[in-house]
Scaffold this motif. Structure first.
Motif, PDB file in Angstrom:
ATOM      1  N   ARG A 161      -5.238   1.540  -1.229  1.00 51.88           N
ATOM      2  CA  ARG A 161      -3.794   1.644  -1.016  1.00 51.88           C
ATOM      3  C   ARG A 161      -3.468   1.695   0.484  1.00 51.88           C
ATOM      4  NH1 ARG A 161      -4.219   5.803  -5.053  1.00 51.88           N
ATOM      5  NH2 ARG A 161      -3.695   5.011  -7.132  1.00 51.88           N
ATOM      6  N   ARG A 164      -3.954  -1.711   2.012  1.00 50.33           N
ATOM      7  CA  ARG A 164      -2.879  -2.604   1.567  1.00 50.33           C
ATOM      8  C   ARG A 164      -1.641  -2.431   2.442  1.00 50.33           C
ATOM      9  NH1 ARG A 164       1.513  -2.190  -1.879  1.00 50.33           N
ATOM     10  NH2 ARG A 164       1.997  -4.049  -3.116  1.00 50.33           N
ATOM     11  N   ILE A 165      -1.284  -1.179   2.722  1.00 49.31           N
ATOM     12  CA  ILE A 165      -0.111  -0.895   3.554  1.00 49.31           C
ATOM     13  C   ILE A 165      -0.316  -1.409   4.980  1.00 49.31           C
ATOM     14  CG2 ILE A 165       1.242   0.958   4.610  1.00 49.31           C
ATOM     15  CD1 ILE A 165       0.701   2.606   2.061  1.00 49.31           C
ATOM     16  N   ARG A 168      -0.144  -5.300   5.192  1.00 47.82           N
ATOM     17  CA  ARG A 168       1.227  -5.809   5.102  1.00 47.82           C
ATOM     18  C   ARG A 168       1.998  -5.555   6.403  1.00 47.82           C
ATOM     19  NH1 ARG A 168       3.335  -7.194   0.060  1.00 47.82           N
ATOM     20  NH2 ARG A 168       1.808  -7.055  -1.628  1.00 47.82           N
ATOM     21  N   GLU A 169       1.766  -4.407   7.021  1.00 43.85           N
ATOM     22  CA  GLU A 169       2.425  -4.114   8.293  1.00 43.85           C
ATOM     23  C   GLU A 169       1.954  -5.072   9.387  1.00 43.85           C
ATOM     24  OE1 GLU A 169       1.550  -0.052   9.091  1.00 43.85           O
ATOM     25  OE2 GLU A 169       3.129   0.738   7.754  1.00 43.85           O
ATOM     26  N   GLU A 175       7.141  -5.704   0.726  1.00 42.05           N
ATOM     27  CA  GLU A 175       6.632  -5.223  -0.556  1.00 42.05           C
ATOM     28  C   GLU A 175       7.031  -6.125  -1.720  1.00 42.05           C
ATOM     29  OE1 GLU A 175       4.622  -2.797  -1.496  1.00 42.05           O
ATOM     30  OE2 GLU A 175       4.212  -2.169   0.557  1.00 42.05           O
ATOM     31  N   ASP A 176       8.052  -6.962  -1.500  1.00 41.61           N
ATOM     32  CA  ASP A 176       8.487  -7.855  -2.572  1.00 41.61           C
ATOM     33  C   ASP A 176       7.669  -9.143  -2.624  1.00 41.61           C
ATOM     34  OD1 ASP A 176       9.521  -8.657  -0.091  1.00 41.61           O
ATOM     35  OD2 ASP A 176      11.117  -9.821  -1.061  1.00 41.61           O
TER      36      ASP A 176
END
Length: 213
Positions: A161, A164-165, A168-169, A175-176
């Motif tokens: 998790r 993953r964050i 993406r950053e 998140e979509d």
């Protein structure tokens, strides 16, 4: 029943085939012996298995080639576990030098021999199954598709998790959006082009590729 697995590398090797072979050996209570493609280590592994007198051998890559050369009356039957075909890679590749062309021709001849002489074939996808039938004229009854499994035992959910964050950053992915990560090499053989074509059909889908050709 004594079952042995032949795979390239060593206990510390990180890669699809070695990891797959180690997990397979653990779940089937079988043993591993390591080779190195068509090198001396693979030849030694073949002789080692003859003395061990296994009931069944599972070959995960070209490291089992020498084992297939011995007459049937002094070796056990073997299953070929196909994680991909060199033939597919050769058909799709372009702009390779002459030496690479020769090496690939040899790899395909070895692959054909190992597959055609196997008692049974496990393919990790329907594509590999259909390619094996198409390129090597193998009886479809001798091929079974078994997808590689995964388990929570091998993964840390909390770390996953967090990663993953951060990922993406780093790439500014909301998140979509859906994200697919491709990790590996031999892009043609492993179908990266087909994956890119599929991803390009969707607006909210990102593809991250880690590896090299």
């Amino acid at each position: 029943m004594k079952i042995y697995n032949i795979v390239a590398g060593s206990k510390s090797t990180i890669g699809g085939a070695p990891i797959y072979a180690r997990r397979s050996a653990a779940h089937t209570n079988s043993k591993l012996t390591y080779g190195n493609g068509m090198g001396l280590k693979s030849l030694v592994a073949a002789f080692y298995l003859l003395f061990k007198r296994p009931d069944l051998v599972v070959i995960h890559d070209m490291s089992g080639f020498y084992y297939t050369l011995f007459p049937k009356f002094i070796r056990a039957p073997y299953i070929y576990n196909s994680l991909g075909l060199w033939k597919r890679y050769f058909v799709g590749m372009k702009h390779k030098n002459f030496l690479q062309q020769i090496k690939l021709h040899i790899a395909i001849l070895v692959e054909k021999h190992v597959i055609r002489k196997s008692n049974f074939i496990i393919a990790i996808s329907n594509q590999i199954r259909s390619d094996t039938i198409k390129y090597y004229d193998v009886d479809e009854k001798l091929i079974r598709v078994i997808y590689p499994g995964s388990s929570d035992v091998f993964y840390n959910k909390i770390l996953a998790r967090y990663s993953r964050i951060k990922l993406r950053e780093k790439y500014n992915i909301g998140e979509d959006k859906f994200v697919i990560i491709f990790i590996g090499q031999d892009f043609v053989r492993k179908g990266l082009k087909e994956l890119i074509d599929a991803v390009s059909r969707f607006d909210k889908l990102y593809l991250i590729v880690i590896g090299n050709e």
